[in-house]
Design a protein around this motif. Sequence first.
Motif, PDB file in Angstrom:
ATOM      1  N   UNK A   1       0.825  -1.208   0.000  1.00 55.07           N
ATOM      2  CA  UNK A   1       0.000   0.000   0.000  1.00 55.07           C
ATOM      3  C   UNK A   1       0.858   1.257   0.000  1.00 55.07           C
ATOM      4  N   UNK A   2       1.928   1.251   0.805  1.00 54.42           N
ATOM      5  CA  UNK A   2       2.635   2.496   1.096  1.00 54.42           C
ATOM      6  C   UNK A   2       4.032   2.603   0.493  1.00 54.42           C
ATOM      7  N   UNK A   3       4.563   1.544  -0.092  1.00 48.85           N
ATOM      8  CA  UNK A   3       5.937   1.623  -0.581  1.00 48.85           C
ATOM      9  C   UNK A   3       6.066   2.646  -1.706  1.00 48.85           C
ATOM     10  N   UNK A   4       5.103   2.690  -2.621  1.00 47.30           N
ATOM     11  CA  UNK A   4       5.165   3.667  -3.716  1.00 47.30           C
ATOM     12  C   UNK A   4       5.016   5.081  -3.188  1.00 47.30           C
ATOM     13  N   UNK A   5       4.167   5.270  -2.171  1.00 48.31           N
ATOM     14  CA  UNK A   5       3.986   6.595  -1.581  1.00 48.31           C
ATOM     15  C   UNK A   5       5.287   7.066  -0.951  1.00 48.31           C
ATOM     16  N   UNK A   6       5.975   6.152  -0.267  1.00 52.15           N
ATOM     17  CA  UNK A   6       7.235   6.519   0.361  1.00 52.15           C
ATOM     18  C   UNK A   6       8.298   6.865  -0.684  1.00 52.15           C
ATOM     19  N   UNK A   7       8.414   6.037  -1.721  1.00 50.56           N
ATOM     20  CA  UNK A   7       9.464   6.242  -2.720  1.00 50.56           C
ATOM     21  C   UNK A   7       9.222   7.517  -3.525  1.00 50.56           C
ATOM     22  N   UNK A   8       8.025   7.662  -4.059  1.00 49.00           N
ATOM     23  CA  UNK A   8       7.729   8.821  -4.915  1.00 49.00           C
ATOM     24  C   UNK A   8       7.536  10.080  -4.076  1.00 49.00           C
ATOM     25  N   UNK A   9       6.828   9.949  -2.953  1.00 53.38           N
ATOM     26  CA  UNK A   9       6.545  11.117  -2.129  1.00 53.38           C
ATOM     27  C   UNK A   9       7.783  11.727  -1.509  1.00 53.38           C
ATOM     28  N   UNK A  10       8.806  10.909  -1.237  1.00 57.09           N
ATOM     29  CA  UNK A  10      10.040  11.413  -0.638  1.00 57.09           C
ATOM     30  C   UNK A  10      11.148  11.583  -1.669  1.00 57.09           C
ATOM     31  N   UNK A  11      10.785  11.512  -2.945  1.00 56.09           N
ATOM     32  CA  UNK A  11      11.744  11.708  -4.046  1.00 56.09           C
ATOM     33  C   UNK A  11      12.911  10.718  -4.002  1.00 56.09           C
ATOM     34  N   UNK A  12      12.612   9.483  -3.565  1.00 59.33           N
ATOM     35  CA  UNK A  12      13.621   8.432  -3.604  1.00 59.33           C
ATOM     36  C   UNK A  12      13.653   7.751  -4.970  1.00 59.33           C
ATOM     37  N   UNK A  13      12.666   8.019  -5.799  1.00 62.54           N
ATOM     38  CA  UNK A  13      12.582   7.416  -7.124  1.00 62.54           C
ATOM     39  C   UNK A  13      11.243   7.741  -7.751  1.00 62.54           C
ATOM     40  N   UNK A  14      10.975   7.098  -8.889  1.00 60.70           N
ATOM     41  CA  UNK A  14       9.715   7.317  -9.588  1.00 60.70           C
ATOM     42  C   UNK A  14       8.869   6.055  -9.546  1.00 60.70           C
ATOM     43  N   UNK A  15       7.821   6.014 -10.357  1.00 59.09           N
ATOM     44  CA  UNK A  15       6.916   4.861 -10.354  1.00 59.09           C
ATOM     45  C   UNK A  15       7.640   3.578 -10.762  1.00 59.09           C
ATOM     46  N   UNK A  16       8.584   3.701 -11.684  1.00 60.19           N
ATOM     47  CA  UNK A  16       9.351   2.521 -12.098  1.00 60.19           C
ATOM     48  C   UNK A  16      10.178   1.977 -10.937  1.00 60.19           C
ATOM     49  N   UNK A  17      10.736   2.866 -10.112  1.00 62.58           N
ATOM     50  CA  UNK A  17      11.489   2.435  -8.937  1.00 62.58           C
ATOM     51  C   UNK A  17      10.582   1.748  -7.927  1.00 62.58           C
ATOM     52  N   UNK A  18       9.345   2.243  -7.803  1.00 63.57           N
ATOM     53  CA  UNK A  18       8.386   1.599  -6.901  1.00 63.57           C
ATOM     54  C   UNK A  18       8.082   0.180  -7.376  1.00 63.57           C
ATOM     55  N   UNK A  19       7.945   0.008  -8.704  1.00 64.27           N
ATOM     56  CA  UNK A  19       7.738  -1.332  -9.244  1.00 64.27           C
ATOM     57  C   UNK A  19       8.939  -2.222  -8.990  1.00 64.27           C
ATOM     58  N   UNK A  20      10.135  -1.650  -9.044  1.00 67.25           N
ATOM     59  CA  UNK A  20      11.351  -2.414  -8.775  1.00 67.25           C
ATOM     60  C   UNK A  20      11.411  -2.863  -7.317  1.00 67.25           C
ATOM     61  N   UNK A  21      10.916  -2.020  -6.403  1.00 67.75           N
ATOM     62  CA  UNK A  21      10.896  -2.383  -4.988  1.00 67.75           C
ATOM     63  C   UNK A  21       9.982  -3.581  -4.740  1.00 67.75           C
ATOM     64  N   UNK A  22       8.802  -3.561  -5.364  1.00 70.45           N
ATOM     65  CA  UNK A  22       7.887  -4.702  -5.231  1.00 70.45           C
ATOM     66  C   UNK A  22       8.501  -5.946  -5.865  1.00 70.45           C
ATOM     67  N   UNK A  23       9.207  -5.771  -6.973  1.00 71.98           N
ATOM     68  CA  UNK A  23       9.872  -6.888  -7.634  1.00 71.98           C
ATOM     69  C   UNK A  23      10.938  -7.504  -6.736  1.00 71.98           C
TER      70      UNK A  23
END
Length: 271
Positions: free
Chosen positions: A98-120
């Motif tokens: 639920x929150x990993x993409x919010x953390x990554x994109x919201x805190x400028x740690x990466x973009x949507x592709x990086x969020x997909x990589x985290x789930x991967x």
Amino acid sequence: MPKGKFVLELDGATDIFIGGIVYPLLGGFLCATGWRNTFLSYLVGVVLFLFVYAYLPEPVKVATEGEKECRKIPLPGKVYVMEFVYFIYCNLYFVFFIDIAIQIVGENLGNAANAGLAVTAFTLAGLLTGLVFGKIAQLLKCMTIPVGWLVTGLGMAVISGVYDFSLLLAGCFIGGIGFIIVCPAFFTELSLASPPSRVAFSIALACVLGGIGQFVAPFVFDAISGAFGQGPGRFPIRISAIALMAGGVLLMLQQYAQNTQQQFKSANLKR
């Protein structure tokens, strides 16, 4: 277990994990080109549905009177306790998705592709750990599920505590290891605790409760975050980490007490 059956089950699990690796990456890359494009990935499901509808035969349903009577056997109380524990686990670990993409994109740690990589990374850890799960279970024995809770919590703690994307990926990988330690061990223990004729029902009930746990996770963690004046993202994952590690310790103590009680009874019988 017959060799053919083992290969079939292993292939099925592998297919699930490969899908879990491919689709988050695909969704992330599609979202990077435009958030509406993410939904194009569902077109694959349409193709699969048509294939199954056209070619998968309906199994013949035959139940003898004896089987009907066996289905009326009540489930032990231990089974319901295990089902509840699994419900809690699903509620806690699902906050990652639920929150990993919010953390990554919201805190400028990466973009949507990086969020997909985290789930991967989370799913890839599950695939690799699943290949050696048998040896892990042999090593940990009755402590497999508690250790799985602790490892999942450790992964969540790393995710919620770092501000570097590479370290965050490491936390995702650790969390995935914990997840795949818990789930197979849980369903194995559930099958052993249930009467043979009620195993299918117990597993189905666990799947339903797990789904409900995932469904209510956003509402639960939104309420907790609101109570502390926090928003989505890092804070809910941190709360999940604390709860998972606390739950792992409690399960470990419960298992230790149960083992001690069994040893005490065995010693008295020998006398």
